[in-house]
Scaffold this active site. Structure first.
Site, short mmCIF file in Angstrom:
data_model
loop_
_atom_site.label_atom_id
_atom_site.label_comp_id
_atom_site.label_asym_id
_atom_site.label_seq_id
_atom_site.Cartn_x
_atom_site.Cartn_y
_atom_site.Cartn_z
N LYS A 35 0.97 -0.96 -0.16
CA LYS A 35 -0.08 -0.05 -0.21
C LYS A 35 0.80 1.16 -0.05
CE LYS A 35 -4.63 -0.87 2.02
NZ LYS A 35 -5.45 -0.45 3.02
N PHE A 151 -17.06 11.11 10.36
CA PHE A 151 -18.39 11.20 9.87
C PHE A 151 -18.24 11.13 8.38
CE2 PHE A 151 -18.96 12.62 14.26
CZ PHE A 151 -19.81 11.54 14.67
N ARG A 153 -18.89 10.00 4.79
CA ARG A 153 -19.41 8.89 3.81
C ARG A 153 -18.48 8.64 2.68
NH1 ARG A 153 -24.30 12.93 2.62
NH2 ARG A 153 -22.37 14.17 2.30
N ASN A 207 -24.71 6.75 14.00
CA ASN A 207 -25.11 5.39 12.73
C ASN A 207 -26.05 4.66 13.24
OD1 ASN A 207 -22.72 6.29 11.32
ND2 ASN A 207 -21.32 4.96 11.86
N GLY A 256 -25.43 -1.58 3.69
CA GLY A 256 -24.48 -2.40 3.92
C GLY A 256 -23.30 -1.58 4.14
N CYS A 259 -19.61 0.45 7.88
CA CYS A 259 -20.21 1.07 9.27
C CYS A 259 -21.27 0.61 9.62
CB CYS A 259 -20.23 2.52 8.79
SG CYS A 259 -18.53 3.44 8.52
N LYS A 262 -21.59 -3.13 11.24
CA LYS A 262 -20.65 -3.36 12.18
C LYS A 262 -20.91 -2.50 13.55
CE LYS A 262 -16.64 -1.02 11.57
NZ LYS A 262 -16.71 -0.27 12.82
N ARG A 326 -18.11 -4.53 0.86
CA ARG A 326 -18.13 -5.05 2.09
C ARG A 326 -19.54 -4.92 2.50
NH1 ARG A 326 -13.71 -1.78 5.58
NH2 ARG A 326 -14.23 -0.22 4.01
N ASP A 420 -44.43 -2.41 -22.62
CA ASP A 420 -44.33 -3.85 -22.52
C ASP A 420 -43.32 -4.38 -21.52
OD1 ASP A 420 -42.28 -3.12 -24.06
OD2 ASP A 420 -42.51 -4.70 -25.30
#
EC number: 1.1.1.22
Length: 453
Positions: A35, A151, A153, A207, A256, A259, A262, A326, A420
């Protein structure tokens, strides 16, 4: 200030990069050397709009560094942020192993009077336990541990950093409050200065309440189908009440991500340790776990047989503007379809590499909406990506044999589809409103389990 962030996941990387962008000298520490090499080359290991551009800008300005070397990371820093994972155990308890290990390792190198800030989501009382740990490990350094929950998102994390609704700082004295507040001097927002325990609870309670709102509107949606109401019209009318508000009143197939699932489980577990029950939060969790049945019911009603049926899954990430899969509801649907031996064709503009890592060749991957829906019997919309909303109607309208569309995010407009074409949406009355009370058993058939920290 000189700042070090432990952890280069969503929270740690966004926090560190954006802090460097408002003038701090930031080092991001991670034991994952792969990483670190990626970040040093200017690559972000996950998709987050706008983040890579800011990262490259601040590396060029010598404000931002990446390292796996502890002494370089911690020896000459004023503040250390803890932004490591707190995964749930089997009983929902937050696993704090990485948090305590991070504090233990950093404290041995840090200079006197430095501050450790916990960004990770942790149960109330954790910060004070970490303060006690520091006093035991390095009694002469006068280190202080404080809480500053995030906080952010996914998909709008950069925007949320610069324009937060509030910044919560939990510390035991005003001097620490002000030092941490000065980190964000260029950010215009309200501050909530409180104790560590209150700050930790603010995060969990926030949350949990959002999860409750989602589950509430999903329960209302199922009743709307029975009585002939439209949940979108209901949510609009309810949301006009300023006491309630319209946010998180969008029916779908459930929440899902990393956050809500969990954190609701961790809050329920925390309460149990004090012989308390979080009955509303528990109910929200149960409703969310069951909400996927709405999708499975409609799949079973729409297919003559699922075995060998060609089914398109549009959207794999748990929400748009992220590649994070996740706890994505889409994975539970895919597991069920593979269990029933369907032929599954998938599309997602960002999350397919992560999905390939998990499912390998058990799925058929497509680079466009049009290719994913070709020759299918059923089309499932599971993430409300703009590219899906834009391209799906024309793709379906042009097909000779029209598949059923099951829109699990209520993001498609009926008017844009030919008359249709059968469109099924959550909380909207349809011809099939009576379902058997079935509890589905879904076996995970993914070839590997791989989380993004």
């Amino acid at each position: 200030m000189k700042v070090t962030v432990i952890g280069s996941g969503y929270v740690g990387l966004v926090t560190g990069v954006c802090l460097s962008d408002i003038g701090h000298e930031v080092k991001i520490f991670d034991i994952n050397q792969h990483k670190i090499k990626m970040l040093e080359s200017g690559q972000v290991p996950f998709y987050e709009p706008g983040l890579e551009k800011i990262l490259k800008r601040n590396v060029k300005k010598n404000n931002l560094f990446f390292t796996s070397q502890e002494r370089f990371a911690f020896a000459d820093t004023d503040i250390v942020f803890i932004a490591v994972g707190t995964p749930p155990g089997l009983d929902g308890e937050a696993d704090l192993t990485y948090v305590f290990r991070a504090v233990q390792n950093a404290s041995s190198y840090m200079k006197e009077n430095s501050i450790i800030i916990v960004k990770s989501t942790v149960p109330a009382g954790t910060t004070e336990k970490l303060n006690s740990l520091c006093k035991k490990l390095v009694p002469n350094k006068n280190l202080t541990v404080a809480s500053n929950p995030e906080f952010l998102r996914e998909g709008s994390a950069v925007k949320d950093f610069y324009k937060p609704d509030r910044i919560v700082i939990g510390a035991n004295n005003d001097v620490i409050h002000e030092k941490i507040k000065s980190l964000y001097a260029l950010i215009e927002t309200e501050y909530c200065l409180t104790t560590p325990e209150s700050a930790e609870m603010i995060k969990y309670a926030s949350n949990a309440l959002l999860a409750v709102k989602i589950s509430f509107i999903n329960e209302v949606a199922l009743l709307c189908e029975e009585v002939g109401a439209d949940v979108e019209e209901v949510a609009l009318g309810v949301g006009k009440d300023k006491r309630i508000g319209s946010s998180f009143l969008r029916a779908g197939i459930g929440y899902g991500g990393s956050c809500f699932p969990k954190d609701t489980e961790a809050l329920i577990y925390l309460a149990s340790q004090y012989n308390k029950e979080m009955k509303i939060v528990q109910a929200a969790k149960e409703v969310n776990d069951r909400q996927i049945n709405w999708m499975l019911d409609h799949i079973n009603q729409s297919a003559t047989q699922i075995e060998h049926a060609k089914i398109a899954v549009l959207g794999l990430a748990f929400k748009p503007e992220t590649d994070d899969i996740r706890e994505s509801p889409a994975l539970r649907v895919i597991d069920y379809l593979l269990q029933r031996k369907a032929e599954v064709q998938v599309f997602d503009p960002k999350a397919m590499p992560n999905t390939k890592n998990q499912y390998g060749t058990t799925l058929s991957y497509h680079e466009t909406v049009e290719a994913a829906v070709e020759n299918t019997d059923i089309v499932l919309v599971l993430t409300e990506w703009e590219v899906i909303i834009k391209h799906l109607p024309a793709a379906i309208n042009s097909m000779i044999s029209k598949p059923v569309i099951i829109d699990g995010r209520n993001c498609l407009e009926r008017i844009k589809l030919n008359s249709d074409i059968r469109l099924v949406q959550v909380g909207k009355a349809s011809e099939e409103t009576e379902f058997a009370n079935v509890e589905y058993s879904i076996n995970t058939v993914s070839v590997a389990k791989k989380n993004i920290s």
